[in-house]
Design a protein around this motif. Structure first.
Motif, PDB file in Angstrom:
ATOM      1  N   ASN A  95       0.979  -1.273  -0.027  1.00 45.89           N
ATOM      2  CA  ASN A  95       0.130   0.045  -0.132  1.00 45.89           C
ATOM      3  C   ASN A  95       0.865   1.431  -0.022  1.00 45.89           C
ATOM      4  OD1 ASN A  95      -2.600  -1.131   0.316  1.00 45.89           O
ATOM      5  ND2 ASN A  95      -2.386  -1.589   2.301  1.00 45.89           N
ATOM      6  N   ASN A  96       0.543   2.032  -0.892  1.00 43.31           N
ATOM      7  CA  ASN A  96       1.250   3.540  -0.965  1.00 43.31           C
ATOM      8  C   ASN A  96       2.747   3.335  -0.706  1.00 43.31           C
ATOM      9  OD1 ASN A  96      -1.088   5.219  -1.125  1.00 43.31           O
ATOM     10  ND2 ASN A  96      -1.376   4.643   1.052  1.00 43.31           N
ATOM     11  N   ALA A  97       3.382   2.194  -1.470  1.00 43.44           N
ATOM     12  CA  ALA A  97       4.811   2.079  -1.316  1.00 43.44           C
ATOM     13  C   ALA A  97       5.792   3.110  -1.826  1.00 43.44           C
ATOM     14  CB  ALA A  97       5.135   0.732  -2.300  1.00 43.44           C
ATOM     15  N   THR A  98       6.770   3.286  -1.004  1.00 42.95           N
ATOM     16  CA  THR A  98       7.982   4.181  -1.301  1.00 42.95           C
ATOM     17  C   THR A  98       8.991   3.289  -1.650  1.00 42.95           C
ATOM     18  OG1 THR A  98       7.274   5.530   0.211  1.00 42.95           O
ATOM     19  CG2 THR A  98       9.578   5.958  -0.518  1.00 42.95           C
ATOM     20  N   SER A 122       6.622   0.601   3.093  1.00 44.25           N
ATOM     21  CA  SER A 122       5.188   1.460   3.445  1.00 44.25           C
ATOM     22  C   SER A 122       4.697   1.323   4.630  1.00 44.25           C
ATOM     23  CB  SER A 122       4.072   0.431   2.661  1.00 44.25           C
ATOM     24  OG  SER A 122       3.830  -0.787   3.509  1.00 44.25           O
ATOM     25  N   GLU A 123       3.796   2.174   5.318  1.00 48.75           N
ATOM     26  CA  GLU A 123       3.441   2.337   6.651  1.00 48.75           C
ATOM     27  C   GLU A 123       3.148   1.275   7.255  1.00 48.75           C
ATOM     28  OE1 GLU A 123       0.765   5.706   7.569  1.00 48.75           O
ATOM     29  OE2 GLU A 123       2.035   7.137   6.696  1.00 48.75           O
ATOM     30  N   GLN A 137       6.764   3.994  -9.043  1.00 48.20           N
ATOM     31  CA  GLN A 137       7.225   5.246  -8.839  1.00 48.20           C
ATOM     32  C   GLN A 137       5.939   6.249  -8.392  1.00 48.20           C
ATOM     33  OE1 GLN A 137       9.857   5.405  -8.253  1.00 48.20           O
ATOM     34  NE2 GLN A 137      10.952   3.954  -9.499  1.00 48.20           N
ATOM     35  N   LYS A 184       3.176   5.369  -6.744  1.00 44.52           N
ATOM     36  CA  LYS A 184       2.541   5.156  -5.535  1.00 44.52           C
ATOM     37  C   LYS A 184       3.087   5.682  -4.445  1.00 44.52           C
ATOM     38  CE  LYS A 184      -1.177   3.257  -7.471  1.00 44.52           C
ATOM     39  NZ  LYS A 184      -2.529   3.866  -7.169  1.00 44.52           N
TER      40      LYS A 184
END
Ligand SMILES: [Zn+2]
Length: 187
Positions: A57-60, A89-90, A185, A187
């Motif tokens: 989820n919302n990967a960096t 990710s968080e 990139q 997300k």
């Protein structure tokens, strides 16, 4: 003069108009398919189309794929190719990127706990540096987006990176750049 020019143009259209029309139609169809593929984030592979989902989820992206340029691995104090993408990710949840079958669940010192999923069309997705408690075992069928484990620091070879997912994508036994198949990139 004017009439002569017009006649030449009409003659040209009569002779070659069909080729112009066919060219425009082919171009429009190709453009439509390209745009549709881009919108879906899907990729045409041989006969089929795979719609990959993202592994977090919302990967960096903390370390990108590189097959030619060497990147520093500060844990092992060496420069090396990085045939995967490192993500955080968080919530650290890790998901299967596509429907498939769990080919293996294993551990090795450098890669940590690793799940390998076999997909159709010759794709393998490999999730490394996972926490020991994984959600699947060898032979399990998984669907795209299903949680399979959590990112951790289990990969001793990348310990300096902290908790992360080391994500590898292979096609017909070759490493491929996951960025070519997933919009990591964005997300
Ligand atoms: Zn890595």
């Amino acid at each position: 003069m004017e009439i002569g020019k017009e006649n030449k143009f009409v003659e040209f259209l009569k002779k070659y108009g069909i080729y112009v029309v066919v060219g425009v139609v082919v171009f429009a169809v190709a453009l439509t398919f390209t745009l549709l593929a881009a919108l879906n984030g899907s990729v045409r592979t041989g006969g089929g189309t795979l719609d990959f989902t993202l592994p977090m989820n919302n990967a960096t992206v903390v370390k990108d794929y590189s097959d030619t340029a060497l990147q520093e691995n500060s844990t092992l104090n060496q420069w090396e190719a990085h045939l995967a993408v490192d993500l955080t990710s968080e919530d650290s949840d890790v998901f299967a990127v596509y429907d498939g079958t769990v080919a293996s669940v294993g551990y090795d010192y450098l890669s940590g706990y690793t799940i390998t999923i076999s997909h159709s069309d010759g794709f393998l997705s490999i999730y490394s540096s996972l926490a020991e408690e994984v959600e699947v075992e060898e032979g399990d069928k998984v669907v795209a987006g299903e949680k399979i484990g959590s990112a951790s620091e289990s990969a001793e070879g990348e310990l300096d990176m902290g908790a992360h997912l080391h994500f590898t994508l292979m096609l017909n036994d070759d490493y491929v750049d996951p960025n070519d198949y997933l919009s990591l990139q964005l997300k």
